[in-house]
Design a protein around this motif. Structure first.
Motif, PDB file in Angstrom:
ATOM      1  N   TYR A 162      57.369 -47.684 -10.798  1.00 34.17           N
ATOM      2  CA  TYR A 162      56.695 -46.850  -9.804  1.00 34.17           C
ATOM      3  C   TYR A 162      55.269 -47.336  -9.546  1.00 34.17           C
ATOM      4  O   TYR A 162      54.789 -47.340  -8.420  1.00 34.17           O
ATOM      5  CB  TYR A 162      56.707 -45.409 -10.326  1.00 34.17           C
ATOM      6  CG  TYR A 162      55.981 -44.387  -9.479  1.00 34.17           C
ATOM      7  CD1 TYR A 162      56.375 -44.118  -8.175  1.00 34.17           C
ATOM      8  CD2 TYR A 162      54.922 -43.661 -10.017  1.00 34.17           C
ATOM      9  CE1 TYR A 162      55.713 -43.160  -7.423  1.00 34.17           C
ATOM     10  CE2 TYR A 162      54.260 -42.699  -9.276  1.00 34.17           C
ATOM     11  CZ  TYR A 162      54.666 -42.455  -7.974  1.00 34.17           C
ATOM     12  OH  TYR A 162      54.015 -41.515  -7.231  1.00 34.17           O
ATOM     13  N   GLN A 195      60.020 -44.335  -3.928  1.00 35.20           N
ATOM     14  CA  GLN A 195      58.883 -45.247  -4.018  1.00 35.20           C
ATOM     15  C   GLN A 195      59.269 -46.529  -4.759  1.00 35.20           C
ATOM     16  O   GLN A 195      58.843 -47.624  -4.388  1.00 35.20           O
ATOM     17  CB  GLN A 195      57.726 -44.564  -4.736  1.00 35.20           C
ATOM     18  CG  GLN A 195      56.463 -45.418  -4.846  1.00 35.20           C
ATOM     19  CD  GLN A 195      55.892 -45.814  -3.491  1.00 35.20           C
ATOM     20  OE1 GLN A 195      55.775 -44.967  -2.600  1.00 35.20           O
ATOM     21  NE2 GLN A 195      55.545 -47.085  -3.318  1.00 35.20           N
ATOM     22  N   HIS A 198      61.055 -48.641  -2.442  1.00 36.37           N
ATOM     23  CA  HIS A 198      60.097 -49.278  -1.521  1.00 36.37           C
ATOM     24  C   HIS A 198      59.417 -50.465  -2.203  1.00 36.37           C
ATOM     25  O   HIS A 198      59.186 -51.511  -1.567  1.00 36.37           O
ATOM     26  CB  HIS A 198      59.062 -48.243  -1.076  1.00 36.37           C
ATOM     27  CG  HIS A 198      57.971 -48.819  -0.218  1.00 36.37           C
ATOM     28  ND1 HIS A 198      58.142 -49.119   1.122  1.00 36.37           N
ATOM     29  CD2 HIS A 198      56.683 -49.166  -0.522  1.00 36.37           C
ATOM     30  CE1 HIS A 198      57.020 -49.624   1.614  1.00 36.37           C
ATOM     31  NE2 HIS A 198      56.120 -49.660   0.636  1.00 36.37           N
ATOM     32  N   ASN A 199      59.086 -50.310  -3.496  1.00 37.29           N
ATOM     33  CA  ASN A 199      58.437 -51.405  -4.233  1.00 37.29           C
ATOM     34  C   ASN A 199      59.373 -52.589  -4.455  1.00 37.29           C
ATOM     35  O   ASN A 199      58.928 -53.733  -4.519  1.00 37.29           O
ATOM     36  CB  ASN A 199      57.941 -50.906  -5.601  1.00 37.29           C
ATOM     37  CG  ASN A 199      56.830 -49.883  -5.492  1.00 37.29           C
ATOM     38  OD1 ASN A 199      56.191 -49.748  -4.450  1.00 37.29           O
ATOM     39  ND2 ASN A 199      56.579 -49.155  -6.572  1.00 37.29           N
TER      40      ASN A 199
END
Length: 631
Positions: A162, A195, A198-199
């Motif tokens: 994260y 997230q 997305h990373n």
């Protein structure tokens, strides 16, 4: 599979110490910072938050007499430790089950893996499934055990994905903050997973929840447990219409905790429809476990030895740790590149190898150390309630600084495993539950102390609640529970950590405060009733009543002066006070003398309640609202 050492990858700037070895390197592959590397055919993948314990081989302890260099052969067996990603080339016998798990990851996103203790659940995930997914590529891995703070454990596993740019200290802070967000609902798990996606847009994530039964053995609050399950289930719900998921959760759990899990309907529904049960190994699969790791290193078994070992193992899944431990001990007894019947007999065979090893190390201790070891081990076992006994994680503070040197000796002997928890406190646990089941000394210690340990676990539930409520008096022990704790404190003070003793003593102090508060209230009621009872003072009839009251009051004062540490004087003075209250013809002088004596006794008394004529013990005092009765 390549046997060349794998080069160490460049690590992210996390400040975490790493130790990475190739497949034929004999270093202890322990990841002290909680991150391990799995290597399969030259591919490398990080498992975040995974502490990988690799049993080292002491070449000096190997009694090999032939072939120079043979004593330096890596032991391919794992003893009581599970197989990890770096052990994949020596992990055999579970190919069919690994294929089943791999197929599940392609169509489901929550995969509970259930099996008996010692059936190899952790090994099949870490040394079977993870390497298989590494071969496929484009997977990220992170690992956690629920422990006593499951939300924090989950947050620790997610933070490296994260917040990938954080250093170790920042990650610790972020994990604690994220756990609080999960608890209060201000941040949802699905948002964190989004997230992470997305990373890492080109990767899927495998979240490994190992030893999931800790949610029941170590997490004491049912509310937290259910909230944690709700959090997981909200983000990991398989749908028949979806063929693949970006995030997959695999949870390994002992099958004897299935009843606990089914008691929560939401989780029970998942288990009824989606769990994967690890079965016992077939005889041919067990043969692979025994023979193939040695074959890879050119080591063979004396004729008939493999069949003998197989007959000793039988088909019980819980015997796998005993088998692995016996093979590890047998490896140390080999002659050159052969494992022999004589060596097998010397170690005590499969059923006796572990107990023999534990007994040998125990016998080396002094009498004082043996008593310390007994106290240490009974704190490392949680007595089962409808289930088998399980291992328990204890902190250095619970076992005391004085015992920690001995804990390290037990760790060197491979009887316990030391580590650090989320708060960076040193911890210790039994190396495997097979030791609890098979070491006679430990079983005897637990049978002797079972009632005490069961009570202590209940005490800890109350203590944790008290600590979590900022030591609110309302969470302290009362009544029968406090009476029992007082007795246990007297009997087992040396077995109770300081924080548990503090909890009991705080409860006793609270009871004493309540008692004296009650005494003051009762006394005020009695004195007030005497002073303002509305009795006619001017009706002075005869000296007889006054003389009687003065005489009784004198007796009370004599009792008080001769027995300052006892409460009978208070009871007698109250009786005189009641007589005075009923007597309308007492003179003002007599009335004031009795009241003055009563006041002196009330405010000078220093003894706890001493009530009589009851059938059993009395642990509290109460009074009626009208002030007429004290009990």
């Amino acid at each position: 599979m390549s046997t060349e050492p794998t080069p160490q990858p460049k690590l992210p700037s996390s400040g975490i110490q790493q130790n990475v070895t190739g497949s034929n390197n004999q270093s202890v592959g322990e990841m002290s910072g909680g991150t391990a590397f799995g290597t399969v055919e030259g591919s490398i993948s990080i498992i975040y938050n995974y502490y990988y314990h690799r049993e080292s081989v002491d070449s000096e302890s190997i009694e090999s007499t032939d072939s120079v260099g043979d004593e330096n052969l890596l032991c391919p067996y794992r003893g009581l430790f599970h197989f990890g990603p770096n052990d994949a080339e020596y992990f055999f016998g579970r190919e069919v089950f690994v294929k089943e798990l791999f197929a599940a990851t392609q169509s489901r996103n929550f995969i509970p893996v259930l099996g008996a203790s010692g059936s190899g659940k952790s090994s099949v995930v870490l040394a079977g499934l993870v390497p298989r997914l590494i071969q496929e590529g484009d997977w990220l891995f992170t690992h956690f055990r629920p422990g006593s703070e499951p939300f924090h454990a989950l947050a620790q596993a997610l933070v490296p994905l994260y917040e990938p740019d954080k250093n170790t200290t920042e990650r610790m802070h972020q994990a604690r903050q994220l756990a609080e967000y999960f608890v209060n609902g201000s941040v949802l798990l699905k948002d964190v997973l989004s997230q992470i996606e997305h990373n890492h847009p080109n990767h899927r994530v495998l979240l490994i929840a190992d030893q999931f039964e800790e949610l029941y053995t170590l997490c004491s609050e049912q509310k937290v447990r259910h909230s944690f399950l709700d959090t997981l289930l909200a983000s990991f719900q398989s749908s028949p219409s979806q063929s693949q998921y970006n995030h997959v959760l695999v949870a390994t759990m002992r099958a004897d905790f299935l009843g606990n899990a089914l008691s929560y309907p939401k989780f029970g529904e998942v288990l009824r429809n989606a769990d994967v049960k690890i079965r016992s190994m077939k005889r041919e699969e067990l043969r692979e476990v025994i023979v193939k790791p040695a074959d890879k290193l050119g080591v063979n078994f004396e004729a008939g030895l493999v069949k003998r070992i197989l007959n000793d193992v039988d088909s019980q899944p819980g015997n796998l740790p005993l088998l692995e431990f016996a093979l590890t001990q047998l490896w140390k007894q080999r002659r050159g590149k052969q494992l022999t019947h004589a060596g097998y007999e010397k170690i005590g065979e499969v059923q006796g190898a572990l107990a023999r090893h534990a007994d040998e190390n125990y016998r080396k201790l002094s009498d004082i150390e043996k008593e310390q070891v007994r106290r240490i081990f009974i704190q490392l076992v949680r007595p089962g309630e409808g289930t088998e006994d399980t291992r328990r994680l204890a902190t250095k503070g619970e076992l005391s600084e004085a015992n920690w040197g001995l804990v390290k000796q037990l760790a060197d002997a491979r009887l316990v495993v030391t580590s650090r928890n989320a708060q960076e406190r040193e911890t210790v646990e039994v190396v495997h539950e097979a030791l609890i089941r098979n070491w006679g000394e430990l079983r005897q210690w637990m049978n002797t102390n079972r009632e005490f340990r069961a009570w202590q676990e209940r005490l800890r539930v109350g203590m944790y609640q008290w600590q979590n409520t900022q030591r609110d008096d309302g969470a302290l022990l009362r009544g029968a529970a406090l009476a029992e704790a007082e007795e246990k404190l007297k009997e087992h003070q040396n077995h109770l950590p300081q924080d548990e003793q503090d909890f009991i003593r705080a409860s006793i102090a609270s009871r004493q405060r309540r008692y004296w508060f009650n005494v003051c209230i009762v006394s005020s009621v009695v004195v007030g009733s005497l002073l303002f009872g509305g009795v006619s003072w001017w009706n002075l009839d005869a000296n007889k009543k006054n003389t009687y009251l003065i005489s009784e009051n004198s007796k009370v004062r004599a009792l008080w002066l001769n027995n300052r540490s006892k409460i009978p004087a208070l009871k007698e003075s109250i009786k005189v006070g009641k007589e005075l209250q009923k007597e309308s013809k007492a003179t003002p002088e007599t009335r004031m003398r009795v009241v003055a004596s009563l006041r002196e006794i009330v405010y000078g008394i220093k003894q706890r309640n001493s009530l009589e004529n009851h059938g059993s013990e009395v642990w509290g005092v109460a009074f009626s609202p009208d002030g007429n009765t004290i009990a």
